[in-house]
Design an enzyme around this catalytic site. Structure first.
Site, mmCIF file in Angstrom:
data_model
loop_
_atom_site.group_PDB
_atom_site.id
_atom_site.type_symbol
_atom_site.label_atom_id
_atom_site.label_comp_id
_atom_site.label_asym_id
_atom_site.label_seq_id
_atom_site.Cartn_x
_atom_site.Cartn_y
_atom_site.Cartn_z
ATOM 1 N N TRP A 386 0.766 -1.399 0.079
ATOM 2 C CA TRP A 386 -0.126 -0.085 0.019
ATOM 3 C C TRP A 386 0.748 1.259 -0.043
ATOM 4 O O TRP A 386 0.521 2.388 -0.251
ATOM 5 C CB TRP A 386 -0.802 -0.082 1.113
ATOM 6 N N ASP A 387 2.240 1.211 0.216
ATOM 7 C CA ASP A 387 2.984 2.200 0.316
ATOM 8 C C ASP A 387 2.918 3.099 -1.056
ATOM 9 O O ASP A 387 3.065 4.447 -0.962
ATOM 10 C CB ASP A 387 4.479 1.571 0.299
ATOM 11 N N GLU A 516 1.044 -2.384 12.705
ATOM 12 C CA GLU A 516 1.138 -3.694 12.654
ATOM 13 C C GLU A 516 1.618 -4.207 14.022
ATOM 14 O O GLU A 516 1.719 -5.472 14.167
ATOM 15 C CB GLU A 516 2.293 -4.151 11.394
ATOM 16 N N LYS A 628 3.608 0.603 15.986
ATOM 17 C CA LYS A 628 4.811 0.397 15.087
ATOM 18 C C LYS A 628 4.691 1.704 14.100
ATOM 19 O O LYS A 628 5.680 2.277 14.078
ATOM 20 C CB LYS A 628 4.637 -0.542 14.413
ATOM 21 N N GLN A 629 3.716 2.041 13.441
ATOM 22 C CA GLN A 629 3.312 3.243 13.146
ATOM 23 C C GLN A 629 1.982 3.842 13.106
ATOM 24 O O GLN A 629 1.107 3.418 13.668
ATOM 25 C CB GLN A 629 3.619 2.669 11.595
HETATM 26 C C1 BGC Z 1 5.144 -1.563 7.432
HETATM 27 C C2 BGC Z 1 4.164 -1.546 6.202
HETATM 28 C C3 BGC Z 1 4.766 -1.288 4.980
HETATM 29 C C4 BGC Z 1 5.829 -2.362 4.744
HETATM 30 C C5 BGC Z 1 6.505 -1.880 3.479
HETATM 31 C C6 BGC Z 1 6.155 -2.424 7.204
HETATM 32 O O1 BGC Z 1 7.340 -2.340 7.960
HETATM 33 O O2 BGC Z 1 4.563 -1.975 8.554
HETATM 34 O O3 BGC Z 1 2.909 -0.652 6.539
HETATM 35 O O4 BGC Z 1 3.724 -1.459 3.862
HETATM 36 O O5 BGC Z 1 7.018 -2.360 5.688
HETATM 37 O O6 BGC Z 1 7.193 -0.900 3.548
#
Ligand code: BGC
Length: 801
Positions: A386-387, A516, A628-629
């Site tokens: 989804w980035d 996550e 985490k984010q």
């Molecule tokens: C993040 C995801 C992201 C992925 C790829 C993961 O560490 O939690 O949101 O899509 O990295 O960048």
């Protein structure tokens, strides 16, 4: 009064980032280039990543032609975007509809390879004695240049100068020129210039889930090889697949008396060999062109022809032609994408570096996307996430809308795979995009942080809406967008329900949101809010088509068997969407149970235990309030017009202290949120982290690839954060402020065929229309019309406290 000073040029000789003394700059500060002034083993693998070159189809790491000694993590790699090897997963304990195969980005034979020897002694970076070294990659030239002096054991001195490019003009071409000068002797040198289909991967940490394990030997099977006097070629077939790859090379030497030796061949490594007689002060130049083409099995002879054509054309046009073409392409990119910062060369460098790499790595053909690590390393096996839609497309929509469309076309190209995945997941209708993939199938082997992230469907819808608003490209909607929006919208009805225990509100259960560090939750606020937006977009697009192109509307509906009653149910679900709210705290809980968990004690978590994901079992993390984010805050940023400022503030104040930012996707969005809330120092500090994340290797994992979402996110921190850009009433609205550390900054925004350059100074903001005849914008809430050739200057309201 000075609004904005001239752009920076030239190098600034400071050894640390002037923006942030906590983080040492690992490469010299130069706003327009990345440079290395000494060859050090310390950041050697990192340098391979940051010096990587790419054009969207192909990417090649910034390794040395001659290899490197003493660096066990050195990771060679030349990659093709969108081409992958399917590897079967084996689960000791399997369950229904687990992802069955991984997609691994393909590595192709390394054609950069050159061996130089004098008197039997080979030149080996990391071992040979150097009296000078300099290498640079200029963001305006796209050419990797290196110059060094080598003193042999027998005391001879040679100068080696090379230039290398991955062509932005011909996506199949990698070209290099390698010049050797005998500085203080008359004598022979030997050059062996090869194509290597056997190179291994570096010794990267196999216990880190973010490190990809790509291997050329595992994924390619050799079908053919050809060795000419000045030419080399391989044909490979992707194992267990229907793709063939042709890698071909032609080379020539000039400037000296050259003797061609028999070509050499050692298991999957073929080379042309030369002996050159040099006089003192004389140089010889090796020019090497490499063409990589791929196609379906059966197209082998066609591919060979195409590769030969690429090479013949290259020889005809010459190396300098491609050098000039790089400049031209990059000039047109920077004309619309440049973000400049006056007052902090380190941050200007960060921004230019980030945007340059996005442009290099992004797929531009509608058949490929941008991997989480671009085309710069093996991380995450080259998967798309989804980035793209939430981080990269916004930058492109407002800077390079043609490429944004290509990325959306790519999503459309895998819609059938998303339909297949939906069936596997027991949805009888609709399409579910894979959380991570290259070819479209779900490749996430850990479903709680993979398939459960259904919000990817909403991300595609969000990006489609943003693209449509900024371009009014209804053609795309009619060809691809509507079908994609409707098919993906259907999935919400498959996983949500009107819950009688929650007043008949529409609830979405058992999903994972962006954060996550919580998984498999009910009513993740972000997911529900984005699903609501998705359903509304799907209905709006249907209303528009119904009113404006009934035939096309009927055709798409018929094609996917869409019933009017479904549209009604989408409206109802959107209107009745459950968005968790906690009266006592006055915030939006991240999900139904998040607030019931104890808070993770971040203050007492030592640095050695971070990032949490590589030090704790997921269950330990999931049992806590820890992020985490950014998650709820991300919804507040993306859907800002739907929420009151005070709610945004309370949410930010609650979640920010719980956020580890262990994902690099986090800080850019929190910076935008801080700018909006007037938390200027924090906005700035999050911005510096985002802008120089990879240049300073701030997460310590840039060795295996750059972080595309973070890099593109840095554009949002400037434009949407400091520049306060939002779309309001179908026009770009700016509410800018000037970070106190700077003298000024500028950026451009493309909107509906026009392009406005925004230059923010200490007291004024200048708006210049660079494209189009007229554009309506808003400055601090005041509507203004800007016209071509008539820059408009407006006062900057003092906002920063
Ligand atoms: C993040 C995801 C992201 C992925 C790829 C993961 O560490 O939690 O949101 O899509 O990295 O960048």
């Amino acid at each position: 009064m000075r609004i904005f000073s001239k752009p920076f040029h030239g190098e600034f000789a400071v050894s640390h980032s002037s923006s942030d003394t906590k983080h040492e700059a690992l490469f010299p500060i130069d706003p327009w280039a990345i440079q290395q002034k000494e060859l050090s083993l310390k950041h050697a693998t990192l340098a391979e990543t940051v010096f990587a070159q790419a054009n969207g189809y192909m990417g090649s790491r910034g390794t040395f032609e001659e290899g490197m000694e003493g660096n066990p993590t050195s990771t060679e790699g030349t990659y093709l975007n969108g081409v992958f090897f399917r590897e079967k997963y084996s689960y000791p304990e399997i369950a229904y509809a687990f992802a069955t195969h991984n997609n691994k980005m393909i590595q192709v034979p390394n054609g950069k390879l050159i061996e130089l020897s004098v008197d039997g002694e080979r030149f080996v970076p990391g071992k040979s004695q150097l009296s000078s070294f300099h290498r640079s990659l200029d963001f305006r030239d796209g050419v990797l240049e290196r110059k060094l002096r080598w003193k042999t054991e027998s005391g001879k001195e040679l100068e080696l100068a090379s230039r290398r490019l991955v062509s932005l003009e011909n996506q199949h071409l990698l070209a290099l020129q390698y010049t050797v000068t005998a500085l203080d002797f008359d004598g022979k040198i030997e050059l062996k210039s090869g194509l290597d289909a056997s190179y291994g991967v570096g010794d990267l940490d196999p216990s880190d889930p973010r490190v990809g394990q790509l291997s050329i030997r595992e994924s390619l099977e050799q079908c053919d090889q050809a060795l000419g006097e000045n030419s080399l070629a391989f044909s490979h077939r992707v194992k267990d697949g229907d793709v063939v790859i042709r890698s071909a090379c032609r080379q020539s030497l000039s400037g000296a008396d050259v003797q061609t030796l028999p070509s050499s061949e050692e298991s999957s490594k073929i080379s042309n060999c030369y002996v050159i007689n040099l006089k003192k002060g004389q140089s010889v130049t090796l020019t090497k062109y490499l063409a990589y083409h791929h196609g379906k099995v059966g197209s082998e002879s066609q591919l060979s022809k195409e590769a030969e054509q690429s090479l013949a054309k290259a020889i005809e046009l010459g190396f300098d032609h491609y050098v000039d073409a790089q400049k031209e392409k990059l000039k047109s990119f920077w004309d619309s994408a440049e973000v400049n910062i006056d007052g902090d060369p380190a941050l200007a460098q960060g921004m230019h570096f980030n945007l340059f790499h996005i442009y290099q790595s992004v797929g531009k053909d509608g058949r490929s996307n941008i991997a989480a690590k671009g085309l710069t390393g093996p991380g995450y096996d080259g998967h798309y996430f989804w980035d793209t839609e939430i981080y990269v497309i916004p930058f492109l929509v407002y800077s390079y809308p043609e490429i944004a469309r290509k990325l959306l076309e790519f999503r459309y190209s895998i819609l059938d795979k998303a339909r297949e995945r939906a069936r596997q997941m027991s949805h009888d209708k609709g399409a579910l995009f894979a959380w991570r993939t290259i070819g479209g199938e779900e490749c996430s082997a850990y479903f709680p942080a993979g398939t459960a992230q259904y919000h990817i469907n909403a991300a595609v819808a969000y990006a489609t809406r943003q693209y449509l608003d900024a371009t009014q490209d209804w053609d795309f909607i009619k060809q691809c967008g509507a079908e994609m929006l409707w098919e993906t919208a259907r999935i919400w009805m498959g996983i949500g329900h009107f819950n009688p225990r929650k007043d008949g509100k529409f609830c979405i259960c058992e999903v994972t949101g962006p954060d996550e560090y919580s998984a498999m939750v009910d009513n993740n606020f972000y997911t529900n809010a984005m699903a609501r937006q998705h359903l509304r977009t799907a209905c709006e697009v249907a209303d528009y088509l119904k009113a404006n192109d009934q035939d096309r509307y009927n055709a798409i509906k018929e094609q996917i068997g869409l019933d009017e009653s479904e549209l009604e149910s989408w409206k109802k679900a959107a209107d009745r969407m459950y968005l968790p709210y906690d009266d006592k705290l006055g915030i939006n809980p991240q999900d139904d149970t998040f607030l019931d968990k104890p808070k993770w004690d971040l203050a007492n978590t030592p640095d050695e235990k971070r990032p949490l994901l590589i030090h704790f079992h997921p269950l330990v993390i999931y049992r806590h309030q820890v992020l985490k984010q950014t998650d709820v805050v991300l919804a507040m940023v993306l859907l800002g017009e739907q929420f009151e400022e005070e709610l945004k503030r309370r949410n930010f104040e609650y979640y920010d202290p719980l956020t580890t930012h262990d994902s690099t996707l986090s800080t850019s969005m929190n910076s935008v949120a801080c700018s909006e809330l007037g938390l200027y120092d924090k906005a700035y500090s999050y911005f510096t982290d985002t802008a120089r994340m990879d240049l300073d290797n701030r997460h310590g994992n840039t060795d295996y690839g750059l972080h595309a979402a973070c890099m593109a996110g840095s554009w949002m921190t400037v434009v949407m954060g400091f520049g306060g850009m939002r779309i309001r009433g179908e026009r770009p609205a700016f509410d800018p402020y000037l970070p106190k550390q700077w003298k000024g900054y500028s950026f451009s925004v493309c909107y509906r065929g026009g392009r406005v350059k925004v230059e923010v100074g200490a007291e004024q903001v200048r708006y210049t229309l660079q494209q189009g005849s007229e554009m309506s914008i808003t400055h601090h809430g005041k509507a203004i019309n800007i016209k071509a050739n008539q820059p408009t200057t407006e006062p900057l309201l003092a906002k920063q406290r």
